[in-house]
Design a protein around this motif. Sequence first.
Motif, PDB file in Angstrom:
ATOM      1  N   PRO A  24     -13.148  -4.133  -9.601  1.00  0.00           N
ATOM      2  CA  PRO A  24     -13.889  -3.507  -8.337  1.00  0.00           C
ATOM      3  C   PRO A  24     -13.262  -1.927  -7.953  1.00  0.00           C
ATOM      4  N   THR A  25     -14.345  -1.132  -6.953  1.00  0.00           N
ATOM      5  CA  THR A  25     -13.640  -0.041  -6.917  1.00  0.00           C
ATOM      6  C   THR A  25     -11.868   0.638  -5.855  1.00  0.00           C
ATOM      7  N   GLU A  26     -12.545  -1.070  -5.208  1.00  0.00           N
ATOM      8  CA  GLU A  26     -11.280  -1.100  -4.201  1.00  0.00           C
ATOM      9  C   GLU A  26      -9.738  -1.179  -5.191  1.00  0.00           C
ATOM     10  N   ILE A  27      -9.809  -1.814  -6.399  1.00  0.00           N
ATOM     11  CA  ILE A  27      -8.528  -2.712  -6.632  1.00  0.00           C
ATOM     12  C   ILE A  27      -8.623  -1.410  -7.953  1.00  0.00           C
ATOM     13  N   ARG A  28      -9.583  -0.046  -8.095  1.00  0.00           N
ATOM     14  CA  ARG A  28      -9.448   0.706  -9.156  1.00  0.00           C
ATOM     15  C   ARG A  28      -8.653   1.586  -8.388  1.00  0.00           C
ATOM     16  N   HIS A  29      -8.910   2.309  -7.335  1.00  0.00           N
ATOM     17  CA  HIS A  29      -7.818   2.975  -6.304  1.00  0.00           C
ATOM     18  C   HIS A  29      -6.276   2.616  -6.188  1.00  0.00           C
ATOM     19  N   TRP A  30      -6.156   1.195  -6.162  1.00  0.00           N
ATOM     20  CA  TRP A  30      -4.786   0.744  -6.193  1.00  0.00           C
ATOM     21  C   TRP A  30      -4.555   0.781  -7.772  1.00  0.00           C
ATOM     22  N   LEU A  31      -4.824   0.633  -8.579  1.00  0.00           N
ATOM     23  CA  LEU A  31      -3.940   0.477  -9.716  1.00  0.00           C
ATOM     24  C   LEU A  31      -4.190   1.819 -10.176  1.00  0.00           C
ATOM     25  N   THR A  32      -4.531   2.966  -9.698  1.00  0.00           N
ATOM     26  CA  THR A  32      -4.628   4.235  -9.776  1.00  0.00           C
ATOM     27  C   THR A  32      -3.116   4.738  -9.497  1.00  0.00           C
ATOM     28  N   ALA A  33      -2.715   4.075  -8.405  1.00  0.00           N
ATOM     29  CA  ALA A  33      -1.368   4.320  -7.656  1.00  0.00           C
ATOM     30  C   ALA A  33      -0.402   3.406  -8.315  1.00  0.00           C
ATOM     31  N   CYS A  54      -1.246  -5.781  -6.466  1.00  0.00           N
ATOM     32  CA  CYS A  54      -0.847  -3.833  -6.972  1.00  0.00           C
ATOM     33  C   CYS A  54       0.152  -3.219  -5.662  1.00  0.00           C
ATOM     34  N   LEU A  55       0.271  -3.475  -4.672  1.00  0.00           N
ATOM     35  CA  LEU A  55       1.077  -2.971  -3.897  1.00  0.00           C
ATOM     36  C   LEU A  55       2.257  -3.672  -4.562  1.00  0.00           C
ATOM     37  N   ALA A  56       2.993  -4.798  -4.210  1.00  0.00           N
ATOM     38  CA  ALA A  56       4.026  -5.451  -5.162  1.00  0.00           C
ATOM     39  C   ALA A  56       4.035  -4.810  -6.571  1.00  0.00           C
ATOM     40  N   ALA A  57       3.446  -4.358  -8.005  1.00  0.00           N
ATOM     41  CA  ALA A  57       3.682  -3.510  -8.712  1.00  0.00           C
ATOM     42  C   ALA A  57       3.995  -2.036  -8.389  1.00  0.00           C
ATOM     43  N   ALA A  58       3.470  -1.646  -7.800  1.00  0.00           N
ATOM     44  CA  ALA A  58       3.550  -0.344  -7.750  1.00  0.00           C
ATOM     45  C   ALA A  58       4.613   0.344  -6.782  1.00  0.00           C
TER      46      ALA A  58
END
Length: 408
Positions: free
Chosen positions: A18-27, A267-271
């Motif tokens: 999903p586009t939203e998750i792509r943004h988080w993964l990009t971060a 994703c936030l935790a991974a960042a």
Amino acid sequence: MGTAQNLDVVSLSFSPIPTEIRHWLTAVVVLGFLSFFTSCSLFLVLGYRLFKWHLKAKRTNQFVILIFNLVLADIQQSLAFLLNTEWLRMNQIAVGTRICWAQGWFVSTGDLASGVWCLAIGIHTFASVIFNYRLRPLHFYLTIAALWTFVYGMALIGVGLHPHDLYVRAGPWCWVNHKFGQIRLWTHYFWIFVAQFGVTVTYALIYVMLVQRIRSGSFGEAEALRAKTISNFMVVYPVIYVFCTVPLASARMAAMSGHSPSLRHLCLAAAMITSNGWLDVLVYTMTRRIMIFSDEPPPEAYGVDTFSTPFWGDSHKRLRVTTTIEATARPGKGRGHMALHSRPPSRNGSTDDLVGAQKGIGLKEIMTVTTTEVRSDPAELADMVELEETRKQKPQTPEKRVSMDGVN
């Protein structure tokens, strides 16, 4: 590598992202790349320093070697999340691929190794600063080998038990299959929680003991100022590690209890956890600059030898005056005399020996030696100890050190 069989929906390949998750993964990828780049840079610098120190001085420094291993762990941890680049490129998380397996492996080894080496550094700092104790070189290197064996051994347990379906999709990246909760807990998160608790307790003890010694007057004025600075540093290290690792560890533990976190939460935790690398590089290079810029390895004889004033601290040089007065009795006769003998200045300062003798009772004279040293370099706690040890080792026959005149 074949595709895993009999997987449930949360473990299967995920396409499209999903586009939203792509943004988080990009971060996550950006922060992973930052940690990977900075960790590799410090790894190369420390490797060069350790090699140069060994060739020049035939010795190194245990703390710097521990930092070297921590940086190696951070490289593996950051590489795990940097591999999300492949999922962004493919617009899917492909289970059963080599990238999926490699990512699961580096998450397992990198996260655990980072905690192990943070705790090892904390214990080493505690032993050095509080008790002035270090392992013998042989025992030290055996401990390093044992810790890496432990890290990779924990990861190999899962691989040995489930060689084909261990690493599958676990949210927005690949890791241990959620069906193997016991492997997740006892080969990974249990030890991370041990590291979090151990790091917090260890540095808290260092802080409390240093503050107690400062208040009890165990340090001189200059030593107390430096010890206070060091005690403040002690708060930073556990805060960074716990801050970066708790969110992901708690999220996975919640998932084991049936409360699965959202992909955004993961994703936030991974960042945050992949930021562990660049934050480690930042804090250690700012507080331990000697390990990067020094041409000589810091001496192992002092527990605070690698600490330095941070970039935001006072960079001005501080004057230091040390006065030593010694007296000794020696046979002699004749009239009293006074002689002034000067030595060349050392370390941007000046040193004069003022020698006075006066005729005493009987056939003895009392020799008084006053050494005044003015130094304009930064006052180091280790230097204070060194001066004290040098004073104690001075010979008790001042006539060997100074020129005498006026004696009949």
